[in-house]
Write a protein that holds these residues in place. Sequence first.
Motif, short mmCIF file in Angstrom:
data_model
loop_
_atom_site.label_atom_id
_atom_site.label_comp_id
_atom_site.label_asym_id
_atom_site.label_seq_id
_atom_site.Cartn_x
_atom_site.Cartn_y
_atom_site.Cartn_z
N ASN A 185 9.10 -25.17 58.09
CA ASN A 185 8.43 -25.41 56.82
C ASN A 185 8.52 -24.15 55.95
OD1 ASN A 185 6.92 -27.18 55.14
ND2 ASN A 185 5.06 -26.03 55.60
N GLN A 186 8.94 -24.32 54.71
CA GLN A 186 9.09 -23.23 53.75
C GLN A 186 10.17 -22.21 54.15
OE1 GLN A 186 4.92 -21.85 53.35
NE2 GLN A 186 4.87 -22.89 51.36
N ALA A 187 11.08 -22.61 55.00
CA ALA A 187 12.20 -21.71 55.33
C ALA A 187 13.20 -21.70 54.18
CB ALA A 187 12.89 -22.18 56.61
N PRO B 101 13.40 -26.70 54.13
CA PRO B 101 14.31 -25.58 53.85
C PRO B 101 15.15 -25.86 52.60
CG PRO B 101 14.43 -26.22 56.16
CD PRO B 101 13.62 -27.27 55.47
N LYS B 102 15.45 -24.80 51.86
CA LYS B 102 16.29 -24.96 50.68
C LYS B 102 17.72 -25.34 51.07
CE LYS B 102 13.76 -21.66 47.76
NZ LYS B 102 12.72 -21.28 48.75
N ILE B 103 18.14 -24.85 52.23
CA ILE B 103 19.52 -25.06 52.68
C ILE B 103 19.51 -25.42 54.16
CG2 ILE B 103 21.84 -24.03 52.85
CD1 ILE B 103 20.37 -21.79 50.95
N ASN C 12 15.90 -32.33 48.49
CA ASN C 12 15.46 -30.97 48.19
C ASN C 12 16.11 -29.92 49.10
OD1 ASN C 12 13.57 -31.80 46.15
ND2 ASN C 12 12.27 -32.57 47.80
N THR C 13 17.09 -30.36 49.89
CA THR C 13 17.75 -29.45 50.83
C THR C 13 19.26 -29.61 50.71
OG1 THR C 13 15.89 -29.60 52.39
CG2 THR C 13 17.98 -28.78 53.26
N LEU D 38 27.85 -24.74 46.22
CA LEU D 38 28.70 -25.10 47.35
C LEU D 38 27.95 -26.05 48.27
CD1 LEU D 38 30.54 -21.85 48.56
CD2 LEU D 38 31.59 -24.02 47.90
N GLU D 39 28.60 -27.11 48.69
CA GLU D 39 27.99 -28.04 49.62
C GLU D 39 29.07 -28.85 50.32
OE1 GLU D 39 25.40 -30.58 47.45
OE2 GLU D 39 26.97 -31.38 46.14
#
Length: 312
Positions: free
Chosen positions: A66-68, A113-115, A163-164, A225-226
């Motif tokens: 969480n929140q990473a 996490p954002k990523i 969101n990730t 980038l993804e």
Amino acid sequence: MLNTNSMDKIVIAAGTGLLGTILIDYYRTKATEIIVLTRQQKTSFGNVRYIQWDARSIGTWIESINQATVLINLTGKSVDCRYTPKNKQQILASRIRATQVLGKAIQQLEHPPKIWINASTATIYKHSLAKGMDETHGAIGTGFSVRVATKWEDSFFSFKTPNTRKIALRTAIVLSTKGGALPPILQLINYGFGGKQGRGNQKFSWIHEIDFARSVDFIINTTHLEGPINVAAPTVTTNTELMRTLRKVLKIPFGIPLPTLLLAIGSRMINTETELILKSRYILPKKLIAHQFHFLHPELESALQNLCLQKQ
């Protein structure tokens, strides 16, 4: 662009192997906190904290992601084994289960996490002697290893995580004296078996350990980038040239070649598969090059010189 110098928290699932160790060493001065999800009991140190999980079910470890800023999943039974039915089942299941449980965890979190970076493998591409495989035009191969890679990626990309951002690392052979493919090859050369392996014309795609870590950091920071990304040096060599270069670096003038039959016998003796040596991996890092990633070690000889000097 994210700034990893101010990264709050990075989580590495199954971070006790070679790639996890490389990333921990790289990020120890860049992240406020590094959390490693592991099935082992390990003692935390500095800003590195170990949390136990079973890699198959959601538990209290979910709070750690969480929140990473970044979640990196490296979970999976090693492919350096005989492909028995039992080992095949464990190789596939260990990857799919961990990916699925992490995906479900992310979907439950208020602050995911954002990523999310998931390990994959450059072995997903077909055996190729003449054509380089990039993320756009690379042809997917056949066989057990490829089925594992495709099912792994299918599971990963099946999760909707608005969101990730998601990245699958199609990583070539990571060269390091700490583990992986290089130490046993060095041992072979020191024993006098430093000639070509098989026909020797099979392509060998590789990346220096520091460029592996730097490329992961670059991907994290390059926010557009993804998808699948090839993580490999821009210069591809052959098995013959790899062995010749290693002999040159080690100052060993001669090496006995190992024909395919001997490799098959030897692989059975050490419980592995000849595919790890004989498959031609011709991998091109198109996305990294297109986004101007700077390799510190783009050439094989200088990369091996650097690694062998570290060992001394």
